[in-house]
Design a protein around this motif. Structure first.
Motif, PDB file in Angstrom:
ATOM      1  N   SER A  57    -106.527 -17.153  47.883  1.00  0.00           N
ATOM      2  CA  SER A  57    -105.452 -18.146  47.825  1.00  0.00           C
ATOM      3  C   SER A  57    -105.336 -18.896  49.148  1.00  0.00           C
ATOM      4  O   SER A  57    -105.087 -20.100  49.164  1.00  0.00           O
ATOM      5  CB  SER A  57    -104.122 -17.492  47.465  1.00  0.00           C
ATOM      6  OG  SER A  57    -103.762 -16.539  48.436  1.00  0.00           O
ATOM      7  N   PHE A  58    -105.540 -18.199  50.244  1.00  0.00           N
ATOM      8  CA  PHE A  58    -105.509 -18.860  51.547  1.00  0.00           C
ATOM      9  C   PHE A  58    -106.666 -19.845  51.650  1.00  0.00           C
ATOM     10  O   PHE A  58    -106.503 -20.975  52.118  1.00  0.00           O
ATOM     11  CB  PHE A  58    -105.582 -17.838  52.675  1.00  0.00           C
ATOM     12  CG  PHE A  58    -105.602 -18.462  54.047  1.00  0.00           C
ATOM     13  CD1 PHE A  58    -104.435 -18.960  54.609  1.00  0.00           C
ATOM     14  CD2 PHE A  58    -106.781 -18.569  54.763  1.00  0.00           C
ATOM     15  CE1 PHE A  58    -104.448 -19.546  55.864  1.00  0.00           C
ATOM     16  CE2 PHE A  58    -106.802 -19.153  56.008  1.00  0.00           C
ATOM     17  CZ  PHE A  58    -105.630 -19.643  56.563  1.00  0.00           C
ATOM     18  N   TYR A  64    -108.173 -21.324  49.177  1.00  0.00           N
ATOM     19  CA  TYR A  64    -107.883 -22.436  48.265  1.00  0.00           C
ATOM     20  C   TYR A  64    -106.939 -23.438  48.934  1.00  0.00           C
ATOM     21  O   TYR A  64    -107.180 -24.634  48.922  1.00  0.00           O
ATOM     22  CB  TYR A  64    -107.260 -21.920  46.969  1.00  0.00           C
ATOM     23  CG  TYR A  64    -106.819 -23.009  46.039  1.00  0.00           C
ATOM     24  CD1 TYR A  64    -107.743 -23.668  45.236  1.00  0.00           C
ATOM     25  CD2 TYR A  64    -105.489 -23.399  45.972  1.00  0.00           C
ATOM     26  CE1 TYR A  64    -107.350 -24.674  44.388  1.00  0.00           C
ATOM     27  CE2 TYR A  64    -105.088 -24.414  45.125  1.00  0.00           C
ATOM     28  CZ  TYR A  64    -106.017 -25.048  44.333  1.00  0.00           C
ATOM     29  OH  TYR A  64    -105.628 -26.048  43.495  1.00  0.00           O
ATOM     30  N   ARG A  65    -105.858 -22.913  49.516  1.00  0.00           N
ATOM     31  CA  ARG A  65    -104.889 -23.790  50.170  1.00  0.00           C
ATOM     32  C   ARG A  65    -105.501 -24.521  51.352  1.00  0.00           C
ATOM     33  O   ARG A  65    -105.166 -25.662  51.639  1.00  0.00           O
ATOM     34  CB  ARG A  65    -103.679 -22.990  50.640  1.00  0.00           C
ATOM     35  CG  ARG A  65    -102.719 -22.619  49.550  1.00  0.00           C
ATOM     36  CD  ARG A  65    -101.407 -22.108  50.121  1.00  0.00           C
ATOM     37  NE  ARG A  65    -101.565 -21.107  51.150  1.00  0.00           N
ATOM     38  CZ  ARG A  65    -101.526 -19.792  50.957  1.00  0.00           C
ATOM     39  NH1 ARG A  65    -101.341 -19.316  49.744  1.00  0.00           N
ATOM     40  NH2 ARG A  65    -101.675 -18.947  51.953  1.00  0.00           N
ATOM     41  N   ARG A  66    -106.382 -23.884  52.038  1.00  0.00           N
ATOM     42  CA  ARG A  66    -106.925 -24.426  53.272  1.00  0.00           C
ATOM     43  C   ARG A  66    -108.079 -25.394  53.042  1.00  0.00           C
ATOM     44  O   ARG A  66    -108.219 -26.376  53.765  1.00  0.00           O
ATOM     45  CB  ARG A  66    -107.404 -23.260  54.140  1.00  0.00           C
ATOM     46  CG  ARG A  66    -107.918 -23.647  55.481  1.00  0.00           C
ATOM     47  CD  ARG A  66    -106.838 -23.466  56.507  1.00  0.00           C
ATOM     48  NE  ARG A  66    -107.219 -24.048  57.763  1.00  0.00           N
ATOM     49  CZ  ARG A  66    -107.335 -23.381  58.880  1.00  0.00           C
ATOM     50  NH1 ARG A  66    -107.091 -22.097  58.892  1.00  0.00           N
ATOM     51  NH2 ARG A  66    -107.666 -23.984  59.986  1.00  0.00           N
ATOM     52  N   LYS A  76    -107.732 -27.320  48.092  1.00  0.00           N
ATOM     53  CA  LYS A  76    -106.605 -28.184  47.753  1.00  0.00           C
ATOM     54  C   LYS A  76    -106.657 -29.530  48.475  1.00  0.00           C
ATOM     55  O   LYS A  76    -106.482 -30.577  47.835  1.00  0.00           O
ATOM     56  CB  LYS A  76    -105.286 -27.463  48.027  1.00  0.00           C
ATOM     57  CG  LYS A  76    -104.104 -28.152  47.430  1.00  0.00           C
ATOM     58  CD  LYS A  76    -102.855 -27.319  47.573  1.00  0.00           C
ATOM     59  CE  LYS A  76    -101.658 -28.044  46.989  1.00  0.00           C
ATOM     60  NZ  LYS A  76    -100.432 -27.275  47.150  1.00  0.00           N
ATOM     61  N   GLU A 124    -107.099 -33.173  46.632  1.00  0.00           N
ATOM     62  CA  GLU A 124    -106.130 -34.239  46.890  1.00  0.00           C
ATOM     63  C   GLU A 124    -106.831 -35.510  47.352  1.00  0.00           C
ATOM     64  O   GLU A 124    -106.460 -36.615  46.943  1.00  0.00           O
ATOM     65  CB  GLU A 124    -105.114 -33.785  47.936  1.00  0.00           C
ATOM     66  CG  GLU A 124    -104.057 -34.804  48.262  1.00  0.00           C
ATOM     67  CD  GLU A 124    -103.147 -35.158  47.101  1.00  0.00           C
ATOM     68  OE1 GLU A 124    -102.493 -36.214  47.175  1.00  0.00           O
ATOM     69  OE2 GLU A 124    -103.086 -34.406  46.109  1.00  0.00           O
TER      70      GLU A 124
END
Length: 105
Positions: free
Chosen positions: A17-18, A20-22, A25, A29
């Motif tokens: 998840s980290f 993915y966010r870093r 994502k 965007e």
């Protein structure tokens, strides 16, 4: 007590998840924004063609994205009010059929 420090840069300490966010994502965007910009540029070109005879088309290339959208909405409303905009194909009336046939005689 001794506090255990976790090295965030170590590969085993980075969760999915980290990651993915870093990484993922922001990349998604950027792709989404590129698609929106591409479509708005195409819409701007279409509106320039549609408004080429009117005086409001001057400087259309310098408009912001929100201005292009507002101009498009106004133009579509005007077309709707004139009856030039409809949801789908309309059945041809007798006058339309006669005009069509005249073109082939």
């Amino acid at each position: 007590m001794v506090s255990a420090e976790v090295d965030v840069c170590a590969p085993e300490a980075v969760s999915r998840s980290f990651q993915y966010r870093r990484v993922v994502k922001p990349q998604l965007e950027r792709q989404r924004r590129a698609r929106v910009s591409k479509c708005l540029d195409a819409l701007k070109d279409l509106m320039a063609e549609a408004l080429q005879d009117s005086s409001s088309s001057g400087g259309l290339d310098k408009l912001e994205k929100a201005d292009v959208l507002e101009l498009t909405v106004e133009h579509l409303k005007k077309l709707r009010d004139q009856g030039a905009l409809h949801g789908g194909p309309t059945p041809m009336g007798t006058q339309d059929c006669d005009k069509f046939r005249e073109g082939y005689t």
